[in-house]
Design a protein around this motif. Sequence first.
Motif, short mmCIF file in Angstrom:
data_model
loop_
_atom_site.label_atom_id
_atom_site.label_comp_id
_atom_site.label_asym_id
_atom_site.label_seq_id
_atom_site.Cartn_x
_atom_site.Cartn_y
_atom_site.Cartn_z
N GLY A 121 -14.17 35.29 22.56
CA GLY A 121 -14.27 35.64 21.15
C GLY A 121 -12.95 36.01 20.52
O GLY A 121 -12.91 36.47 19.39
N ILE A 122 -11.81 35.80 21.22
CA ILE A 122 -10.50 36.07 20.62
C ILE A 122 -10.35 35.18 19.38
O ILE A 122 -10.77 34.02 19.37
CB ILE A 122 -9.37 35.81 21.63
N GLN A 123 -9.76 35.74 18.32
CA GLN A 123 -9.70 35.04 17.04
C GLN A 123 -8.27 35.01 16.53
O GLN A 123 -7.64 36.05 16.35
CB GLN A 123 -10.62 35.74 16.03
N TYR A 124 -7.77 33.79 16.26
CA TYR A 124 -6.44 33.65 15.67
C TYR A 124 -6.53 34.01 14.19
O TYR A 124 -7.28 33.39 13.44
CB TYR A 124 -5.92 32.22 15.83
N GLU A 125 -5.76 35.02 13.78
CA GLU A 125 -5.87 35.51 12.40
C GLU A 125 -4.71 35.08 11.52
O GLU A 125 -4.90 34.75 10.36
CB GLU A 125 -5.99 37.03 12.41
N THR A 126 -3.48 35.13 12.03
CA THR A 126 -2.33 34.66 11.27
C THR A 126 -1.33 34.01 12.24
O THR A 126 -1.30 34.32 13.43
CB THR A 126 -1.59 35.80 10.53
N ALA A 127 -0.50 33.14 11.71
CA ALA A 127 0.62 32.58 12.46
C ALA A 127 1.57 31.95 11.45
O ALA A 127 1.16 31.57 10.35
CB ALA A 127 0.15 31.53 13.48
N GLY A 128 2.84 31.85 11.82
CA GLY A 128 3.79 31.25 10.90
C GLY A 128 5.18 31.18 11.48
O GLY A 128 5.43 31.59 12.62
N ALA A 129 6.09 30.64 10.67
CA ALA A 129 7.49 30.50 11.06
C ALA A 129 8.37 31.07 9.96
O ALA A 129 8.03 30.99 8.77
CB ALA A 129 7.84 29.02 11.29
N LEU A 130 9.50 31.65 10.36
CA LEU A 130 10.45 32.22 9.42
C LEU A 130 11.73 31.41 9.39
O LEU A 130 12.06 30.71 10.35
CB LEU A 130 10.77 33.67 9.82
N ARG A 135 12.18 31.53 14.10
CA ARG A 135 11.33 32.59 14.64
C ARG A 135 9.89 32.30 14.27
O ARG A 135 9.59 31.94 13.12
CB ARG A 135 11.75 33.96 14.11
N ILE A 136 9.00 32.45 15.23
CA ILE A 136 7.58 32.26 14.97
C ILE A 136 6.82 33.52 15.36
O ILE A 136 7.32 34.35 16.12
CB ILE A 136 6.99 31.05 15.73
N PHE A 137 5.62 33.68 14.80
CA PHE A 137 4.79 34.84 15.13
C PHE A 137 3.33 34.42 15.10
O PHE A 137 2.93 33.50 14.38
CB PHE A 137 5.04 35.99 14.15
N ILE A 138 2.52 35.10 15.91
CA ILE A 138 1.09 34.82 16.01
C ILE A 138 0.37 36.16 16.14
O ILE A 138 0.82 37.03 16.89
CB ILE A 138 0.74 33.96 17.25
N THR A 139 -0.73 36.34 15.44
CA THR A 139 -1.59 37.50 15.68
C THR A 139 -3.00 37.01 15.99
O THR A 139 -3.50 36.08 15.35
CB THR A 139 -1.65 38.46 14.48
N ALA A 140 -3.62 37.65 16.95
CA ALA A 140 -4.99 37.31 17.33
C ALA A 140 -5.78 38.60 17.49
O ALA A 140 -5.26 39.61 17.98
CB ALA A 140 -5.01 36.51 18.62
N LYS A 141 -7.04 38.56 17.06
CA LYS A 141 -7.91 39.74 17.10
C LYS A 141 -8.85 39.62 18.29
O LYS A 141 -9.49 38.59 18.50
CB LYS A 141 -8.70 39.85 15.79
N LEU A 142 -8.93 40.71 19.05
CA LEU A 142 -9.87 40.77 20.16
C LEU A 142 -11.25 41.19 19.65
O LEU A 142 -11.36 41.82 18.59
CB LEU A 142 -9.37 41.75 21.22
N PRO A 143 -12.30 40.85 20.36
CA PRO A 143 -13.64 40.98 19.80
C PRO A 143 -14.21 42.39 19.74
O PRO A 143 -15.13 42.64 18.96
CB PRO A 143 -14.50 40.12 20.74
N ASP A 144 -13.72 43.34 20.53
CA ASP A 144 -14.36 44.66 20.54
C ASP A 144 -13.56 45.67 19.74
O ASP A 144 -12.46 45.39 19.27
CB ASP A 144 -14.59 45.15 21.97
N TYR A 145 -14.12 46.89 19.59
CA TYR A 145 -13.55 47.91 18.74
C TYR A 145 -13.43 49.23 19.49
O TYR A 145 -14.06 49.46 20.51
CB TYR A 145 -14.45 48.16 17.51
N ILE A 146 -12.62 50.14 18.92
CA ILE A 146 -12.61 51.55 19.30
C ILE A 146 -13.36 52.29 18.20
O ILE A 146 -13.00 52.20 17.03
CB ILE A 146 -11.17 52.09 19.42
#
Length: 357
Positions: A121-130, A135-146
């Motif tokens: 259930g990992i979800q890619y939320e943003t990604a891009g290049a500068l 330089r590149i960056f990626i953020t992904a959200k894991l499925p569970d919460y605190i």
Amino acid sequence: MAHNINFNKRTGKYSFFSVQQKAWHGLGQIVEQYPTSEEAIKFAGLDYEVVKSPLFTKGSTFIETEDGMKIGDSELDVPDYFANIRTDNNAVLGVVGKDYHIVQNSEAFSFFDSIVGSNKGIQYETAGALGKGERIFITAKLPDYIRVGNGDDITEKYIFLTTSHDGSGSITAAFTPVRIVCQNTLNASLRNMTNVVRIKHTSGAKQRIETAHKVMGLANTLSNQLEGIFNEWAKIKVSDDEFKSLIQIALCPNKKTLDLLKKGEEDEVSTMFKNTVDDAFAYAMMSDTQQMETTKGTLFGAYNAVTGYFQNVRNYRDNESKLQSIVMGGTAQLKSQKAFELCTDFVKNGSDIFNLN
């Protein structure tokens, strides 16, 4: 505020994507559904490769002719240095040494794909290049919460990765929980485990990326312990004076300032530090997110007063500086970890640790 998002002239699009909501800069592609890694790399304009190309420079050649010596141009090899070049548009991204190892964008996404096996259930939320794509960056959200308290105060779990193609830095992956109610980054020290993995661009980098996901997975597992810790803190009441003392100690810039505070000589500390403490304390006392059952007058609220100040109050030169400070081991992360340690000591030893006099 500069965004520095790469504009791809070949496609006529900015190299960035986000899911459902626009980013602060309003650029790039907005997609409705969380994409696969194959889709994300295309949405973000990261479907290019980088190669190392030998470097040459111009020199002078002296040629003897009947009319005397003449000077001509010659091509000289620059040993042990290379230009990193994008293969889709021949943009030079930087100059690197012979030991520099390229990690392709697709290999960076493979880091996340390797986590999927243990975190469905990992979800890619943003990604891009500068810049030019250096330089590149990626953020992904894991499925569970605190979840803290009755469940209204929740924290999402993200993994962030950035790498460069210009020789300026390491491949860096960071585990960064984010408190949803105020988008407050909580970079807590998890049982002395680092939440950041850095890998140099040298031989074997790909293999280390393949094993780094195990460290990130462990950090994610250990973060589950935060739920118990934060719920305990949410039940511990602290006074306004203790609140402010924690903020002062956590935000203290150096030993000299701390010594002045301990001597009761607050008038001698810098105006900048006073203003910082006042802003953080005002946030703690007046922010709506600090008036919840879990945060109002609690140790958890004191901790969030520090982390929330850096995320929601402090001014930064640009968003890249904010990211560096909060996620990539900068001032905000260090101060947040200090606040975490102070709260942990408070549970063990009581309010004496906040006694500055």
